[in-house]
Design an enzyme around this catalytic site. Structure first.
Site, mmCIF file in Angstrom:
data_model
loop_
_atom_site.group_PDB
_atom_site.id
_atom_site.type_symbol
_atom_site.label_atom_id
_atom_site.label_comp_id
_atom_site.label_asym_id
_atom_site.label_seq_id
_atom_site.Cartn_x
_atom_site.Cartn_y
_atom_site.Cartn_z
ATOM 1 N NE ARG A 1 -6.331 12.757 9.240
ATOM 2 C CZ ARG A 1 -6.458 11.739 8.413
ATOM 3 N NH1 ARG A 1 -6.898 11.917 7.190
ATOM 4 N NH2 ARG A 1 -6.135 10.527 8.794
ATOM 5 C CG ASN B 1 -19.226 -1.230 13.216
ATOM 6 O OD1 ASN B 1 -19.744 -2.330 13.131
ATOM 7 N ND2 ASN B 1 -17.968 -0.992 12.912
ATOM 8 C CG HIS C 1 -9.969 6.842 2.598
ATOM 9 N ND1 HIS C 1 -10.692 7.853 3.197
ATOM 10 C CD2 HIS C 1 -9.099 6.406 3.527
ATOM 11 C CE1 HIS C 1 -10.262 8.028 4.438
ATOM 12 N NE2 HIS C 1 -9.293 7.168 4.654
ATOM 13 N NE ARG D 1 -3.212 2.639 2.573
ATOM 14 C CZ ARG D 1 -3.369 3.458 3.606
ATOM 15 N NH1 ARG D 1 -2.763 3.216 4.750
ATOM 16 N NH2 ARG D 1 -4.129 4.517 3.496
ATOM 17 C CD GLU E 1 -8.713 0.653 3.171
ATOM 18 O OE1 GLU E 1 -9.076 0.469 4.356
ATOM 19 O OE2 GLU E 1 -8.138 1.677 2.792
ATOM 20 C CG ASN F 1 -9.462 6.321 13.606
ATOM 21 O OD1 ASN F 1 -10.246 6.712 14.477
ATOM 22 N ND2 ASN F 1 -8.828 5.164 13.682
ATOM 23 N N GLY F 2 -9.914 8.425 9.583
ATOM 24 C CA GLY F 2 -9.947 9.373 8.481
ATOM 25 C C GLY F 2 -11.270 9.149 7.766
HETATM 26 P P1 ADP Z 1 -9.105 3.505 10.436
HETATM 27 O O1 ADP Z 1 -9.376 4.717 9.618
HETATM 28 O O2 ADP Z 1 -8.013 3.699 11.439
HETATM 29 O O3 ADP Z 1 -8.992 2.208 9.635
HETATM 30 P P2 ADP Z 1 -11.632 2.369 11.285
HETATM 31 O O4 ADP Z 1 -12.210 2.230 9.932
HETATM 32 O O5 ADP Z 1 -11.286 1.132 12.038
HETATM 33 O O6 ADP Z 1 -10.405 3.356 11.336
HETATM 34 O O7 ADP Z 1 -12.706 3.213 12.151
HETATM 35 C C1 ADP Z 1 -12.430 3.609 13.459
HETATM 36 C C2 ADP Z 1 -13.647 4.350 13.978
HETATM 37 O O8 ADP Z 1 -14.780 3.462 13.935
HETATM 38 C C3 ADP Z 1 -13.508 4.816 15.426
HETATM 39 O O9 ADP Z 1 -13.967 6.145 15.553
HETATM 40 C C4 ADP Z 1 -14.434 3.871 16.160
HETATM 41 O O10 ADP Z 1 -14.991 4.459 17.309
HETATM 42 C C5 ADP Z 1 -15.510 3.645 15.123
HETATM 43 N N1 ADP Z 1 -16.332 2.498 15.461
HETATM 44 C C6 ADP Z 1 -15.993 1.198 15.545
HETATM 45 N N2 ADP Z 1 -17.032 0.447 15.977
HETATM 46 C C7 ADP Z 1 -18.067 1.322 16.175
HETATM 47 C C8 ADP Z 1 -19.420 1.178 16.635
HETATM 48 N N3 ADP Z 1 -19.925 -0.009 16.969
HETATM 49 N N4 ADP Z 1 -20.178 2.309 16.690
HETATM 50 C C9 ADP Z 1 -19.677 3.510 16.368
HETATM 51 N N5 ADP Z 1 -18.412 3.697 15.938
HETATM 52 C C10 ADP Z 1 -17.623 2.619 15.851
#
Ligand code: ADP
Length: 396
Positions: free
Chosen positions: A237, A330, A176, A87, A379, A207-208
């Site tokens: 951010r 989620n 992304h 990546r 991914e 997170n992003g």
């Molecule tokens: P990254 O960009 O690091 O890959 P992810 O796609 O794993 O991040 O997403 C992380 C985010 O998803 C965090 O803000 C986390 O709180 C949120 N998240 C994970 N599970 C849940 C849930 N059940 N309800 C709400 N938010 C969730």
């Protein structure tokens, strides 16, 4: 084909070995705190979770450890690796598709470092270490920006002097891309339409976070820009803000460029508004009555809604909205909130279907014009598939 997918960060390497024929993962893991004495290699093989604590000095040692694990665990015995897919965050304008890595490609990735000074050096260290350790295995770079190379100029250019684009590459690239590409293909399958006829708004919310407008399977606009800072409000951010805020901060608070960079990237977004960057923690705080957490949620959903409206106008017709990423997959409250009051656009969410969707699935009421889909992104699988595809093209 058996493909090792590598995602090298500044102090971590995430990996998985993916079989592209049946999409199975034989091993996946994370080497973290590289550069420190208390580094850790945690991995999952079959149903087993294992962890090794050891000092790991650099990416070279990390990959040495990884390759030892692959051999010792038997993952690469019998059927060896057909390729390694790396990546790479930023491919600049040069890389519009996955590239088979050779000295020239490595040099060109190094040239993009000024565009992604936080990410590309680490990606490159991973590539160089993998070439040293396993140079006999063909290696492919898969770029986060590549899927967005189809943006028209009026979407990717900033209203700045043309020379900044032509001589310095100042333009929207988008990120992304691997995730947007993967969920777009899955969405077309769910809709039972050819991807080339499918118009989508894909929302990658982790997170992003970024949104893409996809017309006939290709990206025509996206919210992240020259860097992953632009667009939606994110964990830490700021996303879209008035560029003149930087001048104000410098003139009135005496902040220098590094301080503003730090502020925008690490101390803003949800974290800046309510003191939390994890969406689950923000919900917990809001449920306890905290007004700043409620505001962060309202802002987060509102900004997504604005992009849905904008990209609806860009596309003219939308077959589906697609939610993905940790939050998109989620967070039922968020999906409901950013689709609220959009019946005028033909968008609605069924509360029951939305409550706990089994992914991939549709969560819109029957008969609404625009499908609303929840699709788990993958991914690693997409990088493995693109790597296999690149190797197959080379062989023909
Ligand atoms: P990254 O960009 O690091 O890959 P992810 O796609 O794993 O991040 O997403 C992380 C985010 O998803 C965090 O803000 C986390 O709180 C949120 N998240 C994970 N599970 C849940 C849930 N059940 N309800 C709400 N938010 C969730």
């Amino acid at each position: 084909m058996k493909i090792l997918v590598l995602n090298a960060g500044s102090s971590s390497v995430k990996y998985s070995v993916v079989e592209t024929d049946d999409h199975s993962v034989s091993i996946s893991g994370l080497l973290e705190r590289i550069g420190s004495a208390d580094a850790r290699h945690a991995y999952r093989i079959g149903a087993d979770n294992r962890q090794i604590d050891a000092a790991i000095a650099d990416h070279g040692q990390a990959l040495g450890l990884l390759f030892e694990t692959l051999t010792a665990s038997g993952v690469v015995n019998g059927q060896p690796l057909a390729g390694i897919g790396h990546r790479v965050v930023h491919g600049g304008e040069k890389f519009r598709e996955p590239a088979l890595i050779d000295a020239e490609v490595t040099r060109q990735i190094a040239e993009t470092i000024p565009l992604a000074p936080l990410h590309n050096p680490a990606n490159l260290s991973g590539i160089e270490a993998a070439l040293r350790q396993m140079g006999e295995i063909p290696q492919v770079a898969v770029f986060d920006t590549a899927f967005h190379h189809t943006l028209p100029d009026y979407a990717f250019r900033y209203a700045l002097p043309g020379q900044l684009y032509s001589e310095h590459g100042v333009r929207r690239y988008g990120f992304h891309g691997t995730s947007h590409a993967y969920v777009a293909k899955q969405a077309a399958k769910l809709l039972g339409k050819p991807l080339a006829d499918t118009h989508l708004i894909t929302l990658h919310l982790g997170n992003g976070a970024s949104v893409a407008a996809i017309a006939g399977g290709v990206s025509v606009d996206t919210s992240m820009g020259m860097t992953p800072l632009e667009g939606l409000m994110m964990g830490s951010r700021c996303g879209d803000i008035d560029p003149a805020i930087a001048f104000y901060l410098a003139r009135t608070l005496g902040m220098d460029l590094n301080a503003i960079d730090q502020l925008y990237n690490k101390a803003s977004g949800c974290l800046g508004v309510c003191g939390e960057n994890d969406m689950r923690a923000i919900h917990a705080k809001a449920e306890q009555g905290d007004d700043s957490a409620k505001l962060a949620l309202a802002m987060y959903a509102y900004r997504i809604k604005k992009y849905i409206g904008a990209y609806f106008a860009v596309l003219g017709r939308v077959d589906a909205l697609v939610f993905t990423g940790g939050i998109g997959e989620n967070d039922a409250w968020l999906r409901q909130s950013c689709c609220a009051d959009l019946t005028g656009l033909g968008i609605a969410v069924d509360p029951k279907l939305n409550a706990a969707p089994v992914k991939p699935t549709a969560i819109h009421p029957a008969g609404t014009p625009v499908a609303v889909l929840v699709i788990a992104t993958n991914e690693e699988l997409e990088i493995a598939l693109q790597t296999a595809d690149c190797l197959a093209k080379r062989a023909t």
